[in-house]
Write a protein that holds these residues in place. Structure first.
Motif, PDB file in Angstrom:
ATOM      1  N   LYS A 160       5.566   9.449   7.194  1.00 44.26           N
ATOM      2  CA  LYS A 160       5.884  10.822   7.590  1.00 44.26           C
ATOM      3  C   LYS A 160       5.337  11.111   8.983  1.00 44.26           C
ATOM      4  CE  LYS A 160       8.071  12.662   4.035  1.00 44.26           C
ATOM      5  NZ  LYS A 160       9.439  13.219   4.189  1.00 44.26           N
ATOM      6  N   ARG A 161       4.161  10.611   9.278  1.00 48.30           N
ATOM      7  CA  ARG A 161       3.564  10.833  10.597  1.00 48.30           C
ATOM      8  C   ARG A 161       4.363  10.107  11.674  1.00 48.30           C
ATOM      9  NH1 ARG A 161      -2.503   9.390  10.663  1.00 48.30           N
ATOM     10  NH2 ARG A 161      -2.258  10.285  12.761  1.00 48.30           N
ATOM     11  N   LEU A 162       4.840   8.899  11.348  1.00 50.42           N
ATOM     12  CA  LEU A 162       5.682   8.194  12.323  1.00 50.42           C
ATOM     13  C   LEU A 162       6.971   8.970  12.588  1.00 50.42           C
ATOM     14  CD1 LEU A 162       5.450   4.417  11.275  1.00 50.42           C
ATOM     15  CD2 LEU A 162       4.486   5.484  13.312  1.00 50.42           C
ATOM     16  N   GLU A 163       7.457   9.611  11.546  1.00 52.48           N
ATOM     17  CA  GLU A 163       8.720  10.334  11.656  1.00 52.48           C
ATOM     18  C   GLU A 163       8.627  11.493  12.651  1.00 52.48           C
ATOM     19  OE1 GLU A 163      11.932  12.428   8.594  1.00 52.48           O
ATOM     20  OE2 GLU A 163      10.211  11.313   7.828  1.00 52.48           O
ATOM     21  N   LYS A 172       0.846  -1.198   0.000  1.00 50.45           N
ATOM     22  CA  LYS A 172       0.000   0.000   0.000  1.00 50.45           C
ATOM     23  C   LYS A 172       0.882   1.248   0.000  1.00 50.45           C
ATOM     24  CE  LYS A 172      -3.452  -2.846   0.703  1.00 50.45           C
ATOM     25  NZ  LYS A 172      -4.381  -3.203  -0.379  1.00 50.45           N
ATOM     26  N   ASP A 173       0.301   2.344  -0.443  1.00 55.97           N
ATOM     27  CA  ASP A 173       1.020   3.611  -0.423  1.00 55.97           C
ATOM     28  C   ASP A 173       0.942   4.200   0.991  1.00 55.97           C
ATOM     29  OD1 ASP A 173       2.258   5.974  -0.870  1.00 55.97           O
ATOM     30  OD2 ASP A 173       0.868   6.709  -2.394  1.00 55.97           O
ATOM     31  N   ILE A 174       1.937   3.927   1.812  1.00 57.31           N
ATOM     32  CA  ILE A 174       1.935   4.371   3.212  1.00 57.31           C
ATOM     33  C   ILE A 174       2.960   5.480   3.437  1.00 57.31           C
ATOM     34  CG2 ILE A 174       1.128   2.138   4.063  1.00 57.31           C
ATOM     35  CD1 ILE A 174       4.043   1.531   4.868  1.00 57.31           C
ATOM     36  N   ARG A 175       3.311   6.193   2.378  1.00 62.26           N
ATOM     37  CA  ARG A 175       4.308   7.243   2.538  1.00 62.26           C
ATOM     38  C   ARG A 175       3.839   8.326   3.511  1.00 62.26           C
ATOM     39  NH1 ARG A 175       5.436   8.048  -3.827  1.00 62.26           N
ATOM     40  NH2 ARG A 175       3.179   7.684  -3.788  1.00 62.26           N
ATOM     41  N   ALA A 193       7.865   2.924  14.592  1.00 59.41           N
ATOM     42  CA  ALA A 193       8.800   4.035  14.434  1.00 59.41           C
ATOM     43  C   ALA A 193      10.234   3.602  14.701  1.00 59.41           C
ATOM     44  CB  ALA A 193       8.406   5.174  15.372  1.00 59.41           C
ATOM     45  N   GLU A 194      10.398   2.631  15.610  1.00 60.61           N
ATOM     46  CA  GLU A 194      11.742   2.125  15.884  1.00 60.61           C
ATOM     47  C   GLU A 194      12.346   1.422  14.671  1.00 60.61           C
ATOM     48  OE1 GLU A 194      11.197  -0.389  19.204  1.00 60.61           O
ATOM     49  OE2 GLU A 194      10.730   1.239  20.633  1.00 60.61           O
ATOM     50  N   ASN A 195      11.502   0.968  13.749  1.00 66.84           N
ATOM     51  CA  ASN A 195      11.970   0.275  12.535  1.00 66.84           C
ATOM     52  C   ASN A 195      11.643   1.096  11.283  1.00 66.84           C
ATOM     53  OD1 ASN A 195      12.731  -2.647  13.589  1.00 66.84           O
ATOM     54  ND2 ASN A 195      10.802  -2.086  14.581  1.00 66.84           N
ATOM     55  N   LEU A 196      11.555   2.414  11.445  1.00 63.82           N
ATOM     56  CA  LEU A 196      11.114   3.282  10.350  1.00 63.82           C
ATOM     57  C   LEU A 196      12.009   3.155   9.121  1.00 63.82           C
ATOM     58  CD1 LEU A 196       9.195   5.446   9.337  1.00 63.82           C
ATOM     59  CD2 LEU A 196      10.668   7.171  10.401  1.00 63.82           C
ATOM     60  N   GLU A 197      13.301   3.148   9.315  1.00 62.02           N
ATOM     61  CA  GLU A 197      14.229   3.097   8.176  1.00 62.02           C
ATOM     62  C   GLU A 197      14.052   1.804   7.382  1.00 62.02           C
ATOM     63  OE1 GLU A 197      19.037   3.384   7.258  1.00 62.02           O
ATOM     64  OE2 GLU A 197      18.269   3.793   9.272  1.00 62.02           O
ATOM     65  N   ALA A 198      13.910   0.672   8.097  1.00 62.03           N
ATOM     66  CA  ALA A 198      13.722  -0.613   7.411  1.00 62.03           C
ATOM     67  C   ALA A 198      12.403  -0.632   6.644  1.00 62.03           C
ATOM     68  CB  ALA A 198      13.760  -1.750   8.426  1.00 62.03           C
ATOM     69  N   ILE A 199      11.340  -0.039   7.244  1.00 64.36           N
ATOM     70  CA  ILE A 199      10.035  -0.010   6.566  1.00 64.36           C
ATOM     71  C   ILE A 199      10.114   0.841   5.307  1.00 64.36           C
ATOM     72  CG2 ILE A 199       7.622   0.685   6.801  1.00 64.36           C
ATOM     73  CD1 ILE A 199       7.882   0.098   9.808  1.00 64.36           C
TER      74      ILE A 199
END
Length: 792
Positions: free
Chosen positions: A76-79, A69-72, A258-264
């Motif tokens: 951003k909100r998690l960031e 899905k388009d979760i971009r 959020a702790e795995n934001l980069e991997a996601i």
């Protein structure tokens, strides 16, 4: 790449087809924004990715990216530390689950398998399985959180259930008790989130409690009895606590994500790219397309190229080349003959190739890198802009001349059309000469004979034509390079019924020079067809020669095998005779020694000597070469017929008549696997079966008999024999079985010590006509039987 060329060549339709193969919204966006590149390195990387994805599809099947899905926006909100809703968390979970499937799809069963360009992308993927499982455990759907999402939520919902039960219990007693007469209906309902009962308006004073609503007619009021007010208040408090607990659960899940934001983010980026790559591969599979080879020398060489927007079952493939021996190609031929399609095929396949897409053509087709493609195709007449057909085309030509360079591909459809033919032809030649002088790769279609002459007389310019069958009035759509085409106007008109006197009158109007040129074209066309037919016949002869050569080699192998067998039999027989002779010699010595000791009479000694001489004569006869006496045959052509059994006197070999005698009395005789031409004087009719094939043979006496090879058994029993005895018997049996054209036989040798089995197997390894041999299956003899299969 200019937008006009993309529109003219219908590049957008290819992009639409590509977009349909993508399964994620982000992947579709990449497909939608795909445009041709002009960097060779980038193009080759994309082509390699497409090829590797296609190889994986053929090997393992396709990979779906529907869960991406388009979760971009959510990322951003998690960031910034926001809490995601249930729907956003479920979309994130779907991405991770799809990532896990992609990771499993990429896993190689064999570590020695060759790596490809996609391995690096698959290695980046991190499924984050614990996070995905936690989201699935806590969230059942966008509207429902699981009771077990947290211990607090589970306790709250248990309390809510108990409170609900108490409320329903008390309200049920109202409905079924003494207050029943005051109620409009015996039901429990809700108003403003609180449980109520419907009371008749005239009896509202008999039911103490809080009124929350009334019906539209005013005859019914909805009363919350005082006995359950506290319970309703407790329920509302529990609902508030439930919502707060759910917020905590969503916050914890969001924090975990959020702790795995980069991997996601990496997963989303790579999965989107993979969806784009696999969409290109699926398009190539649907079009039966191949990877083109690229160059920067302006060389185009397409083999069996097909226009991708025409039904692949109906489109006629074309071979076309440009830029190597010539840089300008002039295509002529009748209308509806395929000239425009050929033009669009080159342009569209160039755009597809530079977009990283495979092209619908044979392997090793070549494309060049062009920074621009200019295409003037179709009627672009504009009434609003007061532009005629000629003016609109000339506007395009002016722009092309201004911008085109050696890194451009220029395509003209009916150059110079729409004006006076003489002026149009002259203008077309001038335009093409200018482009040719600059070395710009150009392809143009035309009807003008002047352009055909220009192409014939100018170095670096080549004619081509779209073939047309005048007999059927149908185009074949084949593109023939090196041959100028005819318009065939007179021939087509005649076939359609135009009177011959009108056609003759029309022919008088054209100049003698033009008529001669058209005659030359007709001659060239006829010569081309003749050459093609001869080439096809030569190819057929080559195939037939290869087949005959193969048959001859097989016969030679069989002769060599037979020769070896005959020599082996002869050696064995010689050894046996010598052994017998030695035994007789030893016996003779014993007799004479005995005669000396026992004083045998002369008569007894002579008798022994006579017996010994008889034995030696018999041995000598065995060792002597039997040469048959040549008998003069008196056969005539009337005495023999096809299939008669005969004896070739000069060879002392039996055979079968396989042809009628010629004028010189020569006939073909089939002798086993050999067929030779023999004179009638060297033949003698015999009344014996001929052992040549597994069939019924007619003998000279006209009787039908079964040949020896036809009655051969499919099994030989070697039990109780020594290895030497078994091999001698097996050798003759296998020869007969092979000549009888049996597919396989069984050799029974028993288990025992295994010596006989080993000897049989060692012997079978040396036979060239044995395809394979193996021990029988369980229940068919096991290790005591060997199955032998013959070559065809």
């Amino acid at each position: 790449m200019n937008e006009k060329a993309l529109k003219t060549l219908e590049y957008s339709k290819i992009i639409q087809m590509l977009e349909n193969f993508a399964t994620s919204s982000c992947g579709k966006d990449l497909c939608r924004n795909l445009t041709p590149l002009d960097n060779l390195n980038e193009i080759e990387i994309m082509q390699q990715e497409t090829a590797d994805a296609l190889a994986r599809i053929y090997q393992k099947g396709s990979l779906s990216f529907g869960g991406v899905k388009d979760i971009r926006g959510s990322l951003k909100r998690l960031e910034i530390g926001s809490t995601l809703g249930t729907g956003e968390l479920l979309s994130l979970c779907s991405l991770l689950e799809n990532t896990n499937r992609a990771k499993a799809y990429a896993r190689r069963e064999n570590a020695e398998e060759k790596q490809d360009s996609l391995d690096g992308m698959f290695e980046i993927l991190q499924p984050l399985t614990p996070l995905a499982l936690e989201i699935r455990r806590c969230i059942l759907s966008e509207e429902e959180i699981a009771d077990d999402a947290s211990a607090g939520l589970k306790q709250i919902r248990r309390s809510m259930k108990n409170t609900n039960d108490k409320i329903h219990s008390q309200l049920s007693s109202y409905v079924s008790g003494s207050a029943r007469t005051y109620l409009q209906d015996a039901v429990v309902t809700m108003r403003n989130g609180r449980y109520c009962i419907p009371v008749k308006a005239e009896h509202k004073g008999h039911v103490p409690g809080m009124i929350h609503d009334q019906s539209s007619t005013g005859s019914t009021v909805f009363v919350e009895p005082m006995a359950i007010v506290k319970l309703n208040n407790d329920l509302r408090e529990l609902e508030v606590k439930e919502q707060a607990e759910i917020e905590i659960i969503l916050s914890n899940l969001s924090q975990y994500a959020a702790e795995n934001l980069e991997a996601i983010e990496d997963n989303l980026k790579v999965m989107t790219q993979l969806d784009f790559i696999f969409a290109r591969a699926l398009l190539a599979k649907a079009q039966n397309a191949t990877e083109p080879r690229f160059n920067t020398k302006g060389i185009i060489d397409l083999k069996k190229a097909r226009h991708p927007l025409i039904d692949k079952h109906k489109v006629v493939p074309i071979d076309v080349r440009l830029g190597e021996d010539f840089d300008l190609l002039v295509v002529t031929g009748p209308n509806t003959g395929g000239k425009t399609v050929s033009l669009k095929t080159i342009g569209l396949l160039t755009l597809m190739g530079q977009s990283g897409l495979h092209i619908p053509a044979f392997d090793n087709s070549r494309l060049s890198i062009f920074k621009e493609v200019y295409a003037d195709i179709g009627d672009e007449q504009s009434i609003e802009q007061s532009l005629s057909t000629f003016s609109s085309h000339m506007t395009n030509v002016v722009r092309f001349i201004e911008k085109a360079d050696r890194d451009s591909l220029v395509l003209f459809d009916e150059l110079g059309a729409g004006t006076d033919p003489t002026e149009g032809a002259a203008l077309a030649i001038a335009i093409l000469s200018h482009l040719h002088a600059q070395g710009i790769r150009t392809m143009a279609t035309t009807h003008y004979s002047e352009l055909k002459v220009y192409a014939l007389s100018t170095h670096g310019v080549e004619n081509a034509s779209c073939e047309f069958d005048v007999e059927t009035l149908r185009p074949t759509y084949r593109l023939l390079i090196g041959i100028p085409g005819k318009s065939n106007a007179f021939a087509i008109s005649g076939k359609l019924g135009l009177p011959s006197y009108i056609i003759d009158k029309a022919k008088e109007q054209i100049s003698q020079e033009d008529e001669s040129f058209e005659d030359v074209l007709s001659t060239l066309e006829q010569s081309r067809k003749t050459i093609e037919a001869e080439e096809a016949e030569i190819a057929r002869y080559k195939t037939e020669i290869e087949s005959l050569k193969k048959q001859l080699e097989e016969k030679q192998d069989k002769l060599e095998q037979r020769k070896e067998r005959i020599l082996r039999d002869a050696n064995e027989e010689a050894h046996r005779i010598l052994r017998e002779a030695k035994e007789y010699a030893d016996q003779t010595m014993k007799i004479f020694n005995k005669a000396g000791k026992e004083s045998m009479s002369a008569k007894e000694l002579e008798q022994k000597r006579s017996e010994l001489r008889k034995k030696m004569d018999q041995t000598g006869k065995k060792m002597a070469l039997k040469t048959p006496e040549k008998k003069k045959s008196t056969l005539t052509a009337k005495d023999i017929s096809l299939g008669d059994a005969v004896k070739v006197l000069s060879l002392n070999v039996k055979g079968t008549i396989s042809s009628k005698p010629d004028a010189k009395g020569m006939v073909f005789v089939q002798m086993g696997i050999l067929r030779s031409k023999v004179h009638l004087s060297d033949l003698q009719l015999i009344d014996e079966p001929v052992i040549t094939a597994p069939s019924l043979q007619r003998t000279g006496a006209g009787k039908i008999r079964m040949s020896k090879s036809a009655s051969i058994r499919t099994e030989i029993n070697l039990l109780g024999k020594t290895v030497d005895e078994a091999i001698a018997e097996l050798d003759k049996y296998l020869d007969d079985a092979y000549l009888a054209h049996l597919n396989s036989v069984r050799v029974v040798h028993g288990k025992g010590t295994g010596a006989l089995r080993k000897g049989v197997h060692n012997y079978l390894k040396r036979l060239k006509y044995v395809k394979d041999f193996h021990l029988a299956e369980f229940g068919e003899g096991d290790a005591g039987v060997t199955i032998v299969e013959f070559k065809k």
